[in-house]
Design a protein around this motif. Structure first.
Motif, PDB file in Angstrom:
ATOM      1  N   SER A  81       0.974  -1.320   0.340  1.00 52.52           N
ATOM      2  CA  SER A  81       0.237  -0.046   0.040  1.00 52.52           C
ATOM      3  C   SER A  81       0.796   1.276  -0.592  1.00 52.52           C
ATOM      4  CB  SER A  81      -0.653   0.467   1.072  1.00 52.52           C
ATOM      5  OG  SER A  81      -2.090   1.395   1.173  1.00 52.52           O
ATOM      6  N   MET A  82       1.004   1.669  -0.615  1.00 52.69           N
ATOM      7  CA  MET A  82       2.182   3.278  -1.292  1.00 52.69           C
ATOM      8  C   MET A  82       0.827   4.198  -0.894  1.00 52.69           C
ATOM      9  SD  MET A  82       3.837   2.214  -4.548  1.00 52.69           S
ATOM     10  CE  MET A  82       5.700   3.064  -4.246  1.00 52.69           C
ATOM     11  N   GLY A  83       2.113   4.889  -0.070  1.00 50.62           N
ATOM     12  CA  GLY A  83       1.300   6.250   0.592  1.00 50.62           C
ATOM     13  C   GLY A  83       2.129   7.234   0.038  1.00 50.62           C
ATOM     14  N   THR A  84       2.349   8.588   0.022  1.00 53.73           N
ATOM     15  CA  THR A  84       2.691  10.032   0.109  1.00 53.73           C
ATOM     16  C   THR A  84       4.013   9.697   0.506  1.00 53.73           C
ATOM     17  OG1 THR A  84       1.023  10.852   0.101  1.00 53.73           O
ATOM     18  CG2 THR A  84       2.708  12.286   0.140  1.00 53.73           C
ATOM     19  N   TYR A  85       4.911   9.655   1.885  1.00 53.76           N
ATOM     20  CA  TYR A  85       6.091   9.434   2.230  1.00 53.76           C
ATOM     21  C   TYR A  85       6.356   7.692   2.670  1.00 53.76           C
ATOM     22  CZ  TYR A  85       5.797  14.346   2.446  1.00 53.76           C
ATOM     23  OH  TYR A  85       5.326  15.714   1.906  1.00 53.76           O
ATOM     24  N   ASN A  86       5.651   6.686   2.873  1.00 52.20           N
ATOM     25  CA  ASN A  86       5.561   5.871   3.541  1.00 52.20           C
ATOM     26  C   ASN A  86       5.225   4.566   2.730  1.00 52.20           C
ATOM     27  OD1 ASN A  86       7.310   6.208   6.517  1.00 52.20           O
ATOM     28  ND2 ASN A  86       5.577   7.578   6.428  1.00 52.20           N
ATOM     29  N   THR A  87       4.838   3.208   2.749  1.00 54.46           N
ATOM     30  CA  THR A  87       4.792   2.269   1.829  1.00 54.46           C
ATOM     31  C   THR A  87       4.230   1.369   2.738  1.00 54.46           C
ATOM     32  OG1 THR A  87       5.483   2.345  -0.130  1.00 54.46           O
ATOM     33  CG2 THR A  87       4.381   0.485   0.177  1.00 54.46           C
ATOM     34  N   ASP A  88       2.886   0.607   3.529  1.00 53.08           N
ATOM     35  CA  ASP A  88       2.872  -0.297   4.088  1.00 53.08           C
ATOM     36  C   ASP A  88       3.029  -1.098   3.317  1.00 53.08           C
ATOM     37  OD1 ASP A  88       2.830   1.735   6.886  1.00 53.08           O
ATOM     38  OD2 ASP A  88       0.540   1.832   5.566  1.00 53.08           O
ATOM     39  N   LEU A  89       3.544  -2.550   4.152  1.00 54.58           N
ATOM     40  CA  LEU A  89       3.480  -3.861   3.480  1.00 54.58           C
ATOM     41  C   LEU A  89       2.385  -4.855   4.861  1.00 54.58           C
ATOM     42  CD1 LEU A  89       7.750  -4.028   3.017  1.00 54.58           C
ATOM     43  CD2 LEU A  89       5.192  -3.673   1.609  1.00 54.58           C
ATOM     44  N   ILE A 139       9.355   4.591   2.018  1.00 56.77           N
ATOM     45  CA  ILE A 139       8.965   5.336   0.610  1.00 56.77           C
ATOM     46  C   ILE A 139       7.951   5.109   0.024  1.00 56.77           C
ATOM     47  CG2 ILE A 139       9.936   4.762  -1.543  1.00 56.77           C
ATOM     48  CD1 ILE A 139      12.366   3.107  -0.666  1.00 56.77           C
ATOM     49  N   GLY A 140       7.591   6.693  -0.719  1.00 58.00           N
ATOM     50  CA  GLY A 140       6.263   6.452  -1.309  1.00 58.00           C
ATOM     51  C   GLY A 140       6.031   7.298  -2.884  1.00 58.00           C
ATOM     52  N   GLY A 141       4.706   7.773  -3.277  1.00 59.56           N
ATOM     53  CA  GLY A 141       4.686   8.699  -4.542  1.00 59.56           C
ATOM     54  C   GLY A 141       5.688   9.862  -4.165  1.00 59.56           C
ATOM     55  N   ASN A 142       5.670  10.841  -2.916  1.00 59.29           N
ATOM     56  CA  ASN A 142       6.799  11.543  -2.821  1.00 59.29           C
ATOM     57  C   ASN A 142       8.493  11.740  -3.632  1.00 59.29           C
ATOM     58  OD1 ASN A 142       6.206  14.650  -2.867  1.00 59.29           O
ATOM     59  ND2 ASN A 142       7.457  14.176  -1.144  1.00 59.29           N
ATOM     60  N   GLN A 143       8.692  10.453  -3.390  1.00 61.17           N
ATOM     61  CA  GLN A 143      10.057  10.222  -3.114  1.00 61.17           C
ATOM     62  C   GLN A 143      10.082  10.098  -5.072  1.00 61.17           C
ATOM     63  OE1 GLN A 143       8.988   9.483  -0.834  1.00 61.17           O
ATOM     64  NE2 GLN A 143       9.864   9.322   0.422  1.00 61.17           N
ATOM     65  N   PHE A 144       9.477   9.736  -5.908  1.00 57.80           N
ATOM     66  CA  PHE A 144       9.295   9.985  -6.757  1.00 57.80           C
ATOM     67  C   PHE A 144       9.346  11.191  -8.055  1.00 57.80           C
ATOM     68  CE2 PHE A 144       8.065   5.379  -5.838  1.00 57.80           C
ATOM     69  CZ  PHE A 144       8.889   4.874  -6.870  1.00 57.80           C
ATOM     70  N   ASN A 149      -2.310   5.420  -4.825  1.00 61.95           N
ATOM     71  CA  ASN A 149      -2.889   6.021  -5.817  1.00 61.95           C
ATOM     72  C   ASN A 149      -1.536   5.426  -6.837  1.00 61.95           C
ATOM     73  OD1 ASN A 149      -5.392   6.411  -6.819  1.00 61.95           O
ATOM     74  ND2 ASN A 149      -5.249   9.086  -5.785  1.00 61.95           N
ATOM     75  N   ALA A 150      -0.401   6.379  -6.027  1.00 60.59           N
ATOM     76  CA  ALA A 150       1.456   5.788  -6.323  1.00 60.59           C
ATOM     77  C   ALA A 150       1.056   4.537  -7.130  1.00 60.59           C
ATOM     78  CB  ALA A 150       2.279   5.832  -5.587  1.00 60.59           C
ATOM     79  N   ALA A 151       0.682   3.591  -6.460  1.00 60.70           N
ATOM     80  CA  ALA A 151       0.752   2.472  -7.803  1.00 60.70           C
ATOM     81  C   ALA A 151       0.393   2.574  -8.933  1.00 60.70           C
ATOM     82  CB  ALA A 151      -0.190   1.325  -7.015  1.00 60.70           C
ATOM     83  N   LYS A 152      -0.629   3.607  -9.318  1.00 54.27           N
ATOM     84  CA  LYS A 152      -0.664   3.921 -10.752  1.00 54.27           C
ATOM     85  C   LYS A 152       0.211   4.090 -11.665  1.00 54.27           C
ATOM     86  CE  LYS A 152      -5.021   6.740  -9.358  1.00 54.27           C
ATOM     87  NZ  LYS A 152      -5.900   7.176  -9.872  1.00 54.27           N
ATOM     88  N   LEU A 153       1.602   4.638 -11.035  1.00 58.85           N
ATOM     89  CA  LEU A 153       2.498   4.819 -11.983  1.00 58.85           C
ATOM     90  C   LEU A 153       3.013   4.058 -13.121  1.00 58.85           C
ATOM     91  CD1 LEU A 153       5.112   7.579 -11.945  1.00 58.85           C
ATOM     92  CD2 LEU A 153       5.977   5.898 -10.546  1.00 58.85           C
ATOM     93  N   PRO A 154       3.122   4.165 -14.142  1.00 58.53           N
ATOM     94  CA  PRO A 154       3.795   3.613 -15.508  1.00 58.53           C
ATOM     95  C   PRO A 154       4.331   2.546 -15.246  1.00 58.53           C
ATOM     96  CG  PRO A 154       2.669   5.832 -16.007  1.00 58.53           C
ATOM     97  CD  PRO A 154       3.490   5.693 -14.705  1.00 58.53           C
ATOM     98  N   GLY A 155       4.436   1.716 -14.979  1.00 63.08           N
ATOM     99  CA  GLY A 155       5.617   0.724 -15.033  1.00 63.08           C
ATOM    100  C   GLY A 155       6.084  -0.042 -13.428  1.00 63.08           C
TER     101      GLY A 155
END
Length: 441
Positions: free
Chosen positions: A204-212, A227-232, A302-308
């Motif tokens: 589960s990818m959040g803005t700043y963290n990813t929950d496993l 690590i989350g979407g904001n790092q990208f 929503n960060a999981a929608k990042l293409p690829g």
């Protein structure tokens, strides 16, 4: 007609507010969603801003302007990295002694004074009981610092929303995946800890963290990766020399950009870091639970929608990863088929799990709301009854006084009574005088 009581699951994120209202389905074991809301913020909130009553309060006020929560239960989530989760294997012990053993374990496992934390525990599924003794039982201990709970509740207090349950995000995801994704797990009486069913990995990818979250429906393990979407977005800002807003736009529309190769090359280090962190977590999990087998993974956020991204993770983790498209156990015309809900369905699993806790026999039903708040609400709820009882007592006393007053009023001194009393007194005086004369003679 009065609206039936439902449950609102509310997830306050760094990018947006997600809320879902559910009720039990009338005929099946599914949930019916009859309302939802998704409010995207004007900017990404920092860790301090997400607890700011003024900033978040504005979005909650916007939420209240479009939705009715009065009369419903409200369950909120807090990020997993803000809390603590420990799982303890219990020795064979009498059921009635479990609370005492858990309190002892809490002192050992929670690295703070118990007065400084809000904690709760849950006896996990999968154990057995014989002759009053619990065998192969595991207990989950969950805690948060008291001041952190107060921070997370502050925006809701400011907006006038009464929160009933506070739950850690990974545990809400555990409730969701157990109900919605693991429908083929064996019943508790058939569960074999030596040969457990396949586990599923939730990313589960959040803005700043990813929950496993890793679970087979009975046992659960969770960890937060920083690590989350904001790092990208930051990687694009640094490598392509773009503003944050422009980098965020490029990230969301990488496939349709003029130079997608440059975008993916800029984000590749973050891809690698994320894979490294997840792989390290999986290796650690494999060492503590050697019998577990992870069969598949589900990507959320929503960060999981990042293409690829999903394909890259699947190839490097050697694990089939599914990006969620819909919920199996959730129905509701006008909600699950709404374009906004479908577009952001990856973000609603937490809200769904929060609703499950209140509406079903969820795997975890712990609550990290401060007990003093619960006590104050109980007192407040009983106040109308106390006022009613006092009013009834006053009415009874008034009726009693009125009865006595009526009797007294029937014989209290009047002109006629006073005249009769005067005649009687004169007669008594005359009789006394004549008695004295007689005695003297």
């Amino acid at each position: 007609m009065a609206k039936a009581q439902g449950v609102w699951g509310i997830d306050i994120g760094h990018c947006g507010l997600k809320a879902l209202r559910c009720m039990r389905h009338a005929e099946t074991d599914m949930l019916t969603a009859d309302a939802f809301d998704y409010i995207e913020y004007d900017k990404i909130l920092t860790q301090e801003e997400v607890n700011d009553p003024q900033i978040v309060g504005e979005y909650l006020t916007q939420f209240l302007s479009r939705n009715q929560v009065k009369g419903d239960r409200v369950v909120i989530s807090v990020p997993g990295h803000k809390g603590l989760a420990r799982f303890v294997k219990l020795p064979p012990v009498e059921s009635k002694k479990i609370p005492d053993i858990v309190k002892f374990e809490a002192r050992q496992q929670i690295p703070f004074d118990l007065d400084d934390v809000i904690w709760d525990y849950q006896q996990m599924a999968g154990g057995s009981e014989e002759d009053g003794f619990v065998l192969e039982s595991e207990v989950g201990l969950f805690a948060m610092k008291r001041e952190q709970v107060a921070k997370d509740l502050r925006p809701f207090d400011s907006a006038g929303i009464e929160v009933d349950v506070v739950q850690l995000t990974p545990l809400a995801l555990y409730n969701w995946v157990s109900f919605d994704q693991l429908q083929d797990v064996p019943p508790p009486e058939d569960y074999d800890p030596d040969n457990p069913p396949e586990s599923v990995l939730i990313v589960s990818m959040g803005t700043y963290n990813t929950d496993l979250v890793i679970t087979n429906g009975y046992r659960v393990w969770q960890r937060s990766v920083p690590i989350g979407g904001n790092q990208f977005t930051r990687a694009l800002t640094k490598e392509l020399k773009q503003t944050t807003a422009k980098a965020e736009h490029l990230k969301r529309n990488a496939s349709n950009s003029d130079n997608p190769t440059a975008i993916f090359q800029a984000m590749r280090p973050v891809f690698n870091d994320l894979v490294t962190e997840i792989q390290r977590s999986l290796n650690f999990f494999a060492n503590i639970d050697k019998k577990a087998k992870i069969g598949r993974a589900v990507a959320l956020g929503n960060a999981a929608k990042l293409p690829g991204l999903v394909r890259y993770l699947s190839q490097n983790l050697h694990l089939p990863i599914q990006r969620l498209e819909s919920f199996r156990g959730l129905v509701g015309e006008g909600v699950v088929d709404a374009p906004v809900f479908q577009e952001n369905v990856l973000t609603f699993a937490v809200c769904y799990g929060l609703c499950l806790q209140e509406l079903t026999d969820a795997r975890v039903s712990t609550n990290l709301i401060p007990p003093e708040i619960v006590k104050d609400r109980m007192i407040r709820a009983k106040k109308p009854w106390a006022v009613g009882a006092a009013a009834a007592l006053l009415v009874a006393l008034a009726a009693n006084v009125a009865g006595h007053w009526k009797e007294y009023n029937s014989v209290r001194p009047t002109e006629e009574v006073q005249a009769a009393e005067g005649v009687a007194n004169n007669l008594m005086s005359t009789a006394s005088r004549m008695t004295s004369q007689f005695d003297e003679a």
